[in-house]
Design a protein around this motif. Structure first.
Motif, short mmCIF file in Angstrom:
data_model
loop_
_atom_site.label_atom_id
_atom_site.label_comp_id
_atom_site.label_asym_id
_atom_site.label_seq_id
_atom_site.Cartn_x
_atom_site.Cartn_y
_atom_site.Cartn_z
N UNK A 1 0.83 -1.21 0.00
CA UNK A 1 0.00 0.00 0.00
C UNK A 1 0.85 1.25 0.00
N UNK A 2 0.24 2.33 -0.47
CA UNK A 2 0.87 3.64 -0.39
C UNK A 2 0.24 4.40 0.77
N UNK A 3 0.96 5.20 1.47
CA UNK A 3 2.39 5.43 1.37
C UNK A 3 3.17 4.19 1.83
N UNK A 4 4.43 4.21 1.53
CA UNK A 4 5.28 3.04 1.72
C UNK A 4 5.28 2.55 3.17
N UNK A 5 5.30 3.47 4.14
CA UNK A 5 5.34 3.04 5.54
C UNK A 5 4.07 2.30 5.95
N UNK A 6 2.95 2.65 5.35
CA UNK A 6 1.70 1.92 5.61
C UNK A 6 1.80 0.51 5.04
N UNK A 7 2.33 0.39 3.84
CA UNK A 7 2.51 -0.93 3.23
C UNK A 7 3.42 -1.82 4.05
N UNK A 8 4.51 -1.25 4.54
CA UNK A 8 5.43 -2.03 5.39
C UNK A 8 4.73 -2.44 6.69
N UNK A 9 3.97 -1.53 7.26
CA UNK A 9 3.24 -1.85 8.49
C UNK A 9 2.26 -3.00 8.26
N UNK A 10 1.61 -3.02 7.11
CA UNK A 10 0.71 -4.13 6.78
C UNK A 10 1.49 -5.44 6.73
N UNK A 11 2.64 -5.45 6.05
CA UNK A 11 3.43 -6.68 5.95
C UNK A 11 3.91 -7.14 7.32
N UNK A 12 4.36 -6.22 8.15
CA UNK A 12 4.81 -6.57 9.50
C UNK A 12 3.65 -7.16 10.30
#
Length: 137
Positions: free
Chosen positions: A41-52
């Motif tokens: 997802x965008x923004x990138x930090x939201x996408x990383x938070x989803x993966x984590x």
């Protein structure tokens, strides 16, 4: 499987299975919301938070099922509370570079997510507290 897991009462097994399934449901909901496992997802930090979150949810389910209940219930509370907080912040004041969901409190997938995370939080917190009173992990 740890020795103590074989002697766990039936109700504890049911709670651990329920917690594991709720964790996997949290992961599945967020995979769907982000558009698939490989999407970010965008923004990138939201996408990383989803993966984590998704990885943490799967690890937590495994911990609960193999009998590491204290760390499992602690992580389960985090798997529930993290996205609940994210939902509130993203719909309320918004997050940096992410204002698309401000005021979008009734999104169907978001409501399902709230129900699953709420159930997981209500299950995990008391069981984590109870695990602190016992000597087994």
């Amino acid at each position: 499987m740890p020795h103590h897991a074989a002697t766990v009462p039936g109700s504890a097994w049911v709670a651990r299975w329920a917690g594991a399934l709720l964790c996997l449901a949290v992961a599945a909901i967020h995979v769907v919301d982000q558009g698939g496992i490989t999407a970010t997802r965008d923004p990138y930090y939201i996408g990383i938070a989803y993966h984590v979150l998704e990885i943490a949810a799967v690890v937590t389910a495994v911990l609960l099922l193999i009998g590491f209940v204290r760390p499992g219930w602690l992580l389960a509370a985090g798997v529930a509370a993290g996205p609940l907080l994210g939902y509130i912040l993203s719909r309320g004041p918004g997050l940096p570079d992410f204002r698309d969901d401000i005021g979008n409190w009734t999104e169907p997938l978001g409501l399902v997510s709230l129900a699953v995370e709420g159930a997981l939080l209500l299950l995990s917190v008391p069981l984590f507290v109870r695990s602190l009173r016992r000597r087994t992990y």
